[in-house]
Design a protein around this motif. Structure first.
Motif, PDB file in Angstrom:
ATOM      1  N   MET A 104     -25.246 -18.803  36.437  1.00 38.68           N
ATOM      2  CA  MET A 104     -24.951 -19.061  35.023  1.00 38.68           C
ATOM      3  C   MET A 104     -25.932 -20.064  34.415  1.00 38.68           C
ATOM      4  O   MET A 104     -26.399 -19.868  33.302  1.00 38.68           O
ATOM      5  N   THR A 105     -26.191 -21.154  35.150  1.00 39.90           N
ATOM      6  CA  THR A 105     -26.979 -22.249  34.589  1.00 39.90           C
ATOM      7  C   THR A 105     -28.368 -22.389  35.191  1.00 39.90           C
ATOM      8  O   THR A 105     -29.219 -23.055  34.604  1.00 39.90           O
ATOM      9  N   GLY A 106     -28.582 -21.810  36.357  1.00 37.28           N
ATOM     10  CA  GLY A 106     -29.857 -21.966  37.044  1.00 37.28           C
ATOM     11  C   GLY A 106     -29.976 -23.285  37.794  1.00 37.28           C
ATOM     12  O   GLY A 106     -30.980 -23.543  38.449  1.00 37.28           O
ATOM     13  N   GLU A 107     -28.936 -24.110  37.704  1.00 36.55           N
ATOM     14  CA  GLU A 107     -28.936 -25.404  38.395  1.00 36.55           C
ATOM     15  C   GLU A 107     -28.676 -25.208  39.890  1.00 36.55           C
ATOM     16  O   GLU A 107     -28.011 -24.246  40.286  1.00 36.55           O
ATOM     17  N   PRO A 108     -29.151 -26.143  40.725  1.00 33.15           N
ATOM     18  CA  PRO A 108     -28.844 -26.060  42.156  1.00 33.15           C
ATOM     19  C   PRO A 108     -27.342 -26.213  42.405  1.00 33.15           C
ATOM     20  O   PRO A 108     -26.680 -27.038  41.778  1.00 33.15           O
ATOM     21  N   ILE A 109     -26.819 -25.408  43.309  1.00 33.18           N
ATOM     22  CA  ILE A 109     -25.432 -25.523  43.747  1.00 33.18           C
ATOM     23  C   ILE A 109     -25.418 -26.594  44.839  1.00 33.18           C
ATOM     24  O   ILE A 109     -26.304 -26.624  45.689  1.00 33.18           O
ATOM     25  N   SER A 110     -24.426 -27.464  44.825  1.00 30.10           N
ATOM     26  CA  SER A 110     -24.414 -28.565  45.802  1.00 30.10           C
ATOM     27  C   SER A 110     -24.386 -28.027  47.233  1.00 30.10           C
ATOM     28  O   SER A 110     -23.778 -26.997  47.518  1.00 30.10           O
ATOM     29  N   LEU A 111     -25.062 -28.760  48.119  1.00 29.42           N
ATOM     30  CA  LEU A 111     -25.101 -28.364  49.524  1.00 29.42           C
ATOM     31  C   LEU A 111     -23.701 -28.366  50.137  1.00 29.42           C
ATOM     32  O   LEU A 111     -23.383 -27.508  50.966  1.00 29.42           O
ATOM     33  N   LYS A 112     -22.864 -29.304  49.717  1.00 30.82           N
ATOM     34  CA  LYS A 112     -21.488 -29.353  50.241  1.00 30.82           C
ATOM     35  C   LYS A 112     -20.742 -28.079  49.860  1.00 30.82           C
ATOM     36  O   LYS A 112     -20.006 -27.518  50.669  1.00 30.82           O
ATOM     37  N   ARG A 113     -20.907 -27.636  48.629  1.00 33.89           N
ATOM     38  CA  ARG A 113     -20.240 -26.408  48.171  1.00 33.89           C
ATOM     39  C   ARG A 113     -20.761 -25.204  48.949  1.00 33.89           C
ATOM     40  O   ARG A 113     -19.984 -24.364  49.405  1.00 33.89           O
ATOM     41  N   MET A 122     -22.156 -19.915  41.847  1.00 29.36           N
ATOM     42  CA  MET A 122     -22.118 -20.820  40.704  1.00 29.36           C
ATOM     43  C   MET A 122     -21.834 -22.244  41.165  1.00 29.36           C
ATOM     44  O   MET A 122     -21.187 -22.445  42.185  1.00 29.36           O
ATOM     45  N   THR A 123     -22.301 -23.195  40.373  1.00 30.10           N
ATOM     46  CA  THR A 123     -21.938 -24.583  40.636  1.00 30.10           C
ATOM     47  C   THR A 123     -20.431 -24.716  40.431  1.00 30.10           C
ATOM     48  O   THR A 123     -19.800 -23.867  39.797  1.00 30.10           O
ATOM     49  N   LEU A 124     -19.870 -25.781  40.937  1.00 31.95           N
ATOM     50  CA  LEU A 124     -18.438 -25.994  40.799  1.00 31.95           C
ATOM     51  C   LEU A 124     -18.027 -26.027  39.328  1.00 31.95           C
ATOM     52  O   LEU A 124     -17.040 -25.409  38.924  1.00 31.95           O
ATOM     53  N   GLU A 125     -18.828 -26.720  38.507  1.00 41.24           N
ATOM     54  CA  GLU A 125     -18.525 -26.834  37.077  1.00 41.24           C
ATOM     55  C   GLU A 125     -18.568 -25.471  36.393  1.00 41.24           C
ATOM     56  O   GLU A 125     -17.681 -25.123  35.606  1.00 41.24           O
ATOM     57  N   GLU A 128     -15.528 -23.396  37.490  1.00 38.71           N
ATOM     58  CA  GLU A 128     -14.305 -23.820  36.810  1.00 38.71           C
ATOM     59  C   GLU A 128     -14.286 -23.321  35.369  1.00 38.71           C
ATOM     60  O   GLU A 128     -13.261 -22.842  34.877  1.00 38.71           O
ATOM     61  N   LYS A 129     -15.418 -23.421  34.690  1.00 41.80           N
ATOM     62  CA  LYS A 129     -15.520 -22.936  33.311  1.00 41.80           C
ATOM     63  C   LYS A 129     -15.273 -21.426  33.267  1.00 41.80           C
ATOM     64  O   LYS A 129     -14.539 -20.934  32.406  1.00 41.80           O
ATOM     65  N   HIS A 130     -15.857 -20.712  34.207  1.00 42.39           N
ATOM     66  CA  HIS A 130     -15.687 -19.264  34.295  1.00 42.39           C
ATOM     67  C   HIS A 130     -14.218 -18.904  34.520  1.00 42.39           C
ATOM     68  O   HIS A 130     -13.684 -17.990  33.868  1.00 42.39           O
ATOM     69  N   GLU A 131     -13.552 -19.631  35.421  1.00 49.30           N
ATOM     70  CA  GLU A 131     -12.139 -19.354  35.712  1.00 49.30           C
ATOM     71  C   GLU A 131     -11.242 -19.681  34.526  1.00 49.30           C
ATOM     72  O   GLU A 131     -10.281 -18.962  34.263  1.00 49.30           O
ATOM     73  N   ARG A 132     -11.556 -20.763  33.793  1.00 46.21           N
ATOM     74  CA  ARG A 132     -10.773 -21.086  32.596  1.00 46.21           C
ATOM     75  C   ARG A 132     -10.924 -19.981  31.565  1.00 46.21           C
ATOM     76  O   ARG A 132      -9.951 -19.556  30.934  1.00 46.21           O
ATOM     77  N   ARG A 133     -12.144 -19.517  31.362  1.00 42.90           N
ATOM     78  CA  ARG A 133     -12.406 -18.448  30.412  1.00 42.90           C
ATOM     79  C   ARG A 133     -11.673 -17.165  30.825  1.00 42.90           C
ATOM     80  O   ARG A 133     -11.085 -16.485  29.994  1.00 42.90           O
ATOM     81  N   GLU A 134     -11.689 -16.866  32.116  1.00 46.70           N
ATOM     82  CA  GLU A 134     -11.005 -15.701  32.635  1.00 46.70           C
ATOM     83  C   GLU A 134      -9.496 -15.791  32.402  1.00 46.70           C
ATOM     84  O   GLU A 134      -8.865 -14.821  32.015  1.00 46.70           O
ATOM     85  N   LYS A 135      -8.942 -16.977  32.612  1.00 47.89           N
ATOM     86  CA  LYS A 135      -7.501 -17.187  32.427  1.00 47.89           C
ATOM     87  C   LYS A 135      -7.107 -16.992  30.962  1.00 47.89           C
ATOM     88  O   LYS A 135      -6.097 -16.364  30.658  1.00 47.89           O
ATOM     89  N   VAL A 136      -7.919 -17.491  30.064  1.00 47.14           N
ATOM     90  CA  VAL A 136      -7.636 -17.347  28.634  1.00 47.14           C
ATOM     91  C   VAL A 136      -7.628 -15.865  28.261  1.00 47.14           C
ATOM     92  O   VAL A 136      -6.750 -15.405  27.553  1.00 47.14           O
ATOM     93  N   HIS A 137      -8.603 -15.116  28.768  1.00 41.62           N
ATOM     94  CA  HIS A 137      -8.685 -13.692  28.435  1.00 41.62           C
ATOM     95  C   HIS A 137      -7.573 -12.897  29.087  1.00 41.62           C
ATOM     96  O   HIS A 137      -7.111 -11.884  28.550  1.00 41.62           O
ATOM     97  N   ARG A 138      -7.112 -13.331  30.254  1.00 32.85           N
ATOM     98  CA  ARG A 138      -6.002 -12.659  30.926  1.00 32.85           C
ATOM     99  C   ARG A 138      -4.714 -12.847  30.158  1.00 32.85           C
ATOM    100  O   ARG A 138      -3.857 -11.981  30.131  1.00 32.85           O
ATOM    101  N   ASP A 139      -4.560 -14.007  29.539  1.00 32.27           N
ATOM    102  CA  ASP A 139      -3.332 -14.325  28.799  1.00 32.27           C
ATOM    103  C   ASP A 139      -3.241 -13.572  27.478  1.00 32.27           C
ATOM    104  O   ASP A 139      -2.188 -13.496  26.872  1.00 32.27           O
ATOM    105  N   ASP A 140      -4.357 -13.017  27.002  1.00 30.03           N
ATOM    106  CA  ASP A 140      -4.361 -12.287  25.722  1.00 30.03           C
ATOM    107  C   ASP A 140      -3.620 -10.987  25.791  1.00 30.03           C
ATOM    108  O   ASP A 140      -3.403 -10.351  26.690  1.00 30.03           O
TER     109      ASP A 140
END
Length: 140
Positions: A104-113, A122-125, A128-140
């Motif tokens: 999504m962002t092209g940023e490095p994903i943390s080694l721990k992740r 995807m990075t953790l952030e 999380e943003k993707h999952e929030r967006r998915e949840k909103v669309h599921r609730d519609d």
């Protein structure tokens, strides 16, 4: 063809080395290949178990219990089949030089992740943003 990268058994990627250097890539490649091998072994065991359990059980309660167990086993193997395809995709990203970077962002994903979930895309952030967006669309 690249030269083989030597890794000690206790090697773990560290934040103080260049991100996704040859050693890190080899570490994750091996981790993914071991995981894939384990999943395929479990899949073969499932096939053998399903073939062995094909006998007729006279008691209706035992038969229902066995059918429930088989259905659960098949659902688990289906999830693992999908996981193998994600592992294959991660191995392709390693070969293409895209592994370890957020789609999504092209940023490095943390080694721990990546160590915890080597198929992460995807990075953790961003996840999380993707999952929030998915949840909103599921609730519609």
């Amino acid at each position: 063809m690249k030269a083989e990268v030597f890794l000690t058994d206790d090697y773990r990627p560290a934040e103080d080395e260049p991100f996704m250097n040859d050693r890190q890539l080899e570490y994750f490649r091996r981790k993914l290949l071991v995981w894939k091998h384990e999943l395929l072994e479990q899949s073969n065991e499932t096939i053998e178990n399903l073939q062995d359990s094909g006998r007729s059980v006279p008691d209706i309660a035992d038969r229902a219990s066995e059918e429930t167990d088989r259905a659960l086993e098949l659902r688990t193997r289906d999830r693992q089949r999908k996981l193998v395809s994600k592992i294959d995709a991660a191995l392709r990203r390693i070969d293409e030089g895209e592994y370890g970077y957020c789609e999504m962002t092209g940023e490095p994903i943390s080694l721990k992740r990546l160590d915890a979930r080597p198929i992460a895309t995807m990075t953790l952030e961003a996840q999380e943003k993707h999952e929030r967006r998915e949840k909103v669309h599921r609730d519609d």
